[in-house]
Design a protein around this motif. Structure first.
Motif, mmCIF file in Angstrom:
data_model
loop_
_atom_site.group_PDB
_atom_site.id
_atom_site.type_symbol
_atom_site.label_atom_id
_atom_site.label_comp_id
_atom_site.label_asym_id
_atom_site.label_seq_id
_atom_site.Cartn_x
_atom_site.Cartn_y
_atom_site.Cartn_z
ATOM 1 N N LEU A 3 15.957 -21.818 24.002
ATOM 2 C CA LEU A 3 15.917 -21.305 25.485
ATOM 3 C C LEU A 3 15.742 -19.943 25.435
ATOM 4 C CD1 LEU A 3 19.487 -23.338 26.187
ATOM 5 C CD2 LEU A 3 17.246 -23.634 27.557
ATOM 6 N N ARG A 4 15.404 -19.247 26.648
ATOM 7 C CA ARG A 4 15.612 -17.874 26.743
ATOM 8 C C ARG A 4 16.401 -17.528 28.016
ATOM 9 N NH1 ARG A 4 10.255 -17.524 29.207
ATOM 10 N NH2 ARG A 4 10.359 -19.978 28.980
ATOM 11 N N ILE A 5 17.016 -16.359 28.013
ATOM 12 C CA ILE A 5 18.144 -16.031 28.918
ATOM 13 C C ILE A 5 17.558 -15.066 29.963
ATOM 14 C CG2 ILE A 5 20.382 -15.235 29.648
ATOM 15 C CD1 ILE A 5 21.049 -15.867 26.706
ATOM 16 N N GLU A 6 17.393 -15.465 31.264
ATOM 17 C CA GLU A 6 16.947 -14.549 32.095
ATOM 18 C C GLU A 6 18.155 -13.835 33.032
ATOM 19 O OE1 GLU A 6 14.423 -15.351 36.166
ATOM 20 O OE2 GLU A 6 13.001 -15.219 34.391
ATOM 21 N N THR A 25 18.891 -20.818 20.074
ATOM 22 C CA THR A 25 19.318 -21.898 20.308
ATOM 23 C C THR A 25 20.547 -22.146 21.618
ATOM 24 O OG1 THR A 25 21.221 -21.438 18.811
ATOM 25 C CG2 THR A 25 19.227 -22.568 17.814
ATOM 26 N N ALA A 26 20.843 -23.433 22.029
ATOM 27 C CA ALA A 26 21.479 -23.583 22.895
ATOM 28 C C ALA A 26 22.906 -22.916 22.738
ATOM 29 C CB ALA A 26 21.700 -24.860 23.395
ATOM 30 N N ASP A 27 23.341 -23.119 21.466
ATOM 31 C CA ASP A 27 24.824 -22.614 20.997
ATOM 32 C C ASP A 27 24.936 -21.175 21.013
ATOM 33 O OD1 ASP A 27 25.925 -25.211 20.718
ATOM 34 O OD2 ASP A 27 25.209 -25.135 18.658
ATOM 35 N N THR A 28 23.502 -20.369 20.753
ATOM 36 C CA THR A 28 23.720 -19.011 20.643
ATOM 37 C C THR A 28 23.491 -18.571 22.123
ATOM 38 O OG1 THR A 28 22.541 -18.906 18.382
ATOM 39 C CG2 THR A 28 22.296 -17.064 19.827
ATOM 40 N N LEU A 57 24.530 -22.512 33.787
ATOM 41 C CA LEU A 57 25.588 -22.271 32.746
ATOM 42 C C LEU A 57 26.154 -23.722 32.669
ATOM 43 C CD1 LEU A 57 26.738 -20.643 30.567
ATOM 44 C CD2 LEU A 57 28.498 -19.678 32.407
ATOM 45 N N LYS A 58 26.580 -24.123 33.756
ATOM 46 C CA LYS A 58 27.362 -25.622 33.793
ATOM 47 C C LYS A 58 26.590 -26.918 33.157
ATOM 48 C CE LYS A 58 29.773 -28.618 36.823
ATOM 49 N NZ LYS A 58 30.042 -29.050 38.328
ATOM 50 N N GLU A 59 25.208 -26.599 33.640
ATOM 51 C CA GLU A 59 24.334 -27.706 33.060
ATOM 52 C C GLU A 59 24.060 -27.502 31.572
ATOM 53 O OE1 GLU A 59 21.477 -28.391 36.748
ATOM 54 O OE2 GLU A 59 21.093 -26.857 35.558
ATOM 55 N N LEU A 60 24.271 -26.268 30.907
ATOM 56 C CA LEU A 60 23.890 -26.128 29.767
ATOM 57 C C LEU A 60 25.100 -26.349 28.747
ATOM 58 C CD1 LEU A 60 22.005 -25.003 27.354
ATOM 59 C CD2 LEU A 60 22.948 -22.786 27.857
ATOM 60 N N LYS A 61 26.365 -26.044 29.277
ATOM 61 C CA LYS A 61 27.817 -26.352 28.408
ATOM 62 C C LYS A 61 27.620 -28.088 28.465
ATOM 63 C CE LYS A 61 30.397 -22.456 29.660
ATOM 64 N NZ LYS A 61 31.455 -21.781 30.147
ATOM 65 N N VAL A 67 25.100 -33.093 23.180
ATOM 66 C CA VAL A 67 24.321 -33.158 22.045
ATOM 67 C C VAL A 67 25.295 -33.252 20.755
ATOM 68 C CG1 VAL A 67 22.886 -31.518 20.647
ATOM 69 C CG2 VAL A 67 22.232 -32.269 23.001
ATOM 70 N N GLU A 68 26.296 -32.799 20.937
ATOM 71 C CA GLU A 68 27.279 -32.601 19.613
ATOM 72 C C GLU A 68 27.695 -33.987 18.921
ATOM 73 O OE1 GLU A 68 29.258 -30.821 16.763
ATOM 74 O OE2 GLU A 68 27.974 -30.069 18.095
ATOM 75 N N THR A 69 27.563 -35.036 19.754
ATOM 76 C CA THR A 69 27.949 -36.566 19.260
ATOM 77 C C THR A 69 26.484 -37.097 18.862
ATOM 78 O OG1 THR A 69 27.642 -37.477 21.702
ATOM 79 C CG2 THR A 69 29.710 -36.563 20.851
ATOM 80 N N GLU A 70 25.398 -36.477 19.053
ATOM 81 C CA GLU A 70 24.091 -37.090 18.731
ATOM 82 C C GLU A 70 23.394 -36.213 17.493
ATOM 83 O OE1 GLU A 70 21.868 -37.364 22.049
ATOM 84 O OE2 GLU A 70 23.074 -38.762 23.076
ATOM 85 N N PRO A 71 22.677 -36.914 16.728
ATOM 86 C CA PRO A 71 21.948 -36.228 15.729
ATOM 87 C C PRO A 71 21.147 -35.135 16.354
ATOM 88 C CG PRO A 71 21.634 -38.485 15.302
ATOM 89 C CD PRO A 71 22.172 -38.266 16.704
#
Length: 223
Positions: A3-6, A25-28, A57-61, A67-71
């Motif tokens: 991702l890029r942050i705008e 990355t999404a986490d970063t 931000l809500k959608e990304l969280k 994702v955490e529960t998937e590979p």
């Protein structure tokens, strides 16, 4: 997902400007966005993915939680070996991934009799790796694909043309499967030494030693 942050930034005196970050990355992205919001000077913030689709931000969280529960954070190493005398091929692949806060290594090899060249065996080994991703339930994820075959890596990343009909067929099969699974591939060419685990699996397959295993590992073991 990268991702890029705008952001739209406003100084205490009211001067405004816009910034777009490097890919991360999404986490970063979530960590940095939290830090930026604490300044109180961010007027607007959105996240842009590889396809220039925007995320709030809500959608990304929500995405990161799911994702955490998937590979995810997936690396696929592949190697193929071809024995000219016996016309047999050994295929090997190693998949490193994370799931539920833990890191795993999945290994698989296979002996096949239907191939004609070493390059074809290399393609078949990568195809085996993609099949294993499907078995692990991987979908709609970026995947780093790593191998020591210049032919496979350079043809799939578009640097070399694929003129041979047989190899072109393998390339199409692999790309069609990744598209079906929603995989966004990145390719990395490494030395044979850096690919020795997949190489060893291919050699074991030629000796008719079958390997299928999944174990939890430390992150350092991928290196």
């Amino acid at each position: 997902m990268k991702l890029r942050i705008e952001i739209s930034y406003k100084t205490p005196k009211g001067t405004e400007t816009n910034f777009v970050s490097d890919e991360m990355t999404a986490d970063t992205a979530l960590l940095i966005s939290d830090d930026l919001r604490r300044t109180g000077r961010i007027k607007n913030m959105i996240f842009l993915d590889d396809y220039d689709s925007s995320w709030t931000l809500k959608e990304l969280k929500k995405y990161v939680e799911e994702v955490e529960t998937e590979p995810h954070n997936i690396f696929v190493y592949f190697d193929g070996g071809f024995d000219i005398e016996t016309k047999k091929s050994g295929l090997g692949c190693v998949v490193f991934y994370e799931k539920n806060g833990k890191a795993f290594r999945h290994r698989k090899n296979r002996l096949v009799n239907s191939l004609d060249t070493n390059n074809e065996a290399e393609y078949a080994a990568l195809h085996l790796g993609i099949q294993e991703l499907e078995n692990l339930g991987v979908h709609h994820m970026p995947v780093m694909i790593i191998g020591d075959s210049q032919v496979v890596i350079n043809q799939l990343n578009g640097e070399w043309p694929c003129m041979e009909k047989t190899l072109n067929g393998w390339a199409d099969r692999i790309e069609d499967k990744m598209k079906e699974m929603g995989i966004t591939p990145e390719y990395e060419l490494v030395s044979r030494k850096q690919n020795q685990e997949a190489d060893h699996l291919a050699s074991q397959a030629l000796k008719e030693i079958e390997i299928t295993s999944t174990i939890e590992v430390n992150d350092e073991k991928r290196n």
